[in-house]
Design a protein around this motif. Structure first.
Motif, PDB file in Angstrom:
ATOM      1  N   SER A 288       0.813  -1.221   0.000  1.00 20.60           N
ATOM      2  CA  SER A 288       0.000   0.000   0.000  1.00 20.60           C
ATOM      3  C   SER A 288       0.847   1.273   0.000  1.00 20.60           C
TER       4      SER A 288
ATOM      5  N   VAL B 243       0.902   3.567  -3.238  1.00 20.85           N
ATOM      6  CA  VAL B 243      -0.375   4.258  -3.431  1.00 20.85           C
ATOM      7  C   VAL B 243      -0.492   5.422  -2.453  1.00 20.85           C
TER       8      VAL B 243
ATOM      9  N   TRP C  80      -1.081   9.290  -3.425  1.00 22.44           N
ATOM     10  CA  TRP C  80      -2.135  10.098  -2.814  1.00 22.44           C
ATOM     11  C   TRP C  80      -1.569  11.398  -2.235  1.00 22.44           C
TER      12      TRP C  80
ATOM     13  N   ILE D 157      -8.036   7.962  -4.993  1.00 27.00           N
ATOM     14  CA  ILE D 157      -6.741   7.344  -4.686  1.00 27.00           C
ATOM     15  C   ILE D 157      -6.659   7.003  -3.203  1.00 27.00           C
TER      16      ILE D 157
ATOM     17  N   ILE E  38      -8.541   3.803  -2.668  1.00 28.88           N
ATOM     18  CA  ILE E  38      -7.728   2.655  -3.108  1.00 28.88           C
ATOM     19  C   ILE E  38      -6.665   2.343  -2.062  1.00 28.88           C
ATOM     20  N   PHE E  39      -6.037   3.387  -1.527  1.00 28.34           N
ATOM     21  CA  PHE E  39      -5.043   3.195  -0.473  1.00 28.34           C
ATOM     22  C   PHE E  39      -5.665   2.506   0.743  1.00 28.34           C
TER      23      PHE E  39
END
Length: 105
Positions: A19, A22, A26, A34, A37-38
């Protein structure tokens, strides 16, 4: 054979860092998508994967330091739970007006 398992366990431990890229994206873009998603990757890699990984790794070890390792790992996991709770709070209150202002400029 234990040496091979130690190398394999080390490489499986790196899955907790999936992670991180990402998160860095972000920090640059600051979009809600984003960040969502993180949050999903953080949940899968650190909340779901860590107990599975630790169960397999710690219980295969025949070490007198087992209690110490389990204690440190539990503290690490508790910290991840706190981070995740804060992230969910941030996601629920994410202000998308900042995104609109950036696009307007």
């Amino acid at each position: 054979m234990p040496e091979v398992y130690a190398w394999r366990a080390g490489s499986m431990g790196y899955m907790t860092e999936i992670s991180t890229p990402v998160y860095n994206i972000w920090k640059l873009k600051k979009t809600k998508g984003i960040f969502a998603i993180f949050c999903v990757l953080f949940f899968l890699c650190r909340i779901v994967w860590v107990p599975i990984f630790l169960w397999g790794w710690l219980f295969r070890q025949s070490s007198p330091n087992f209690d110490w390792l389990l204690g440190v790992s539990s503290l690490f996991y508790a910290l991840q739970l706190l981070f995740f709770a804060k992230m969910i709070k941030m996601l629920m209150k994410y202000d998308s007006s900042k995104e609109r202002r950036k696009k307007a400029e």
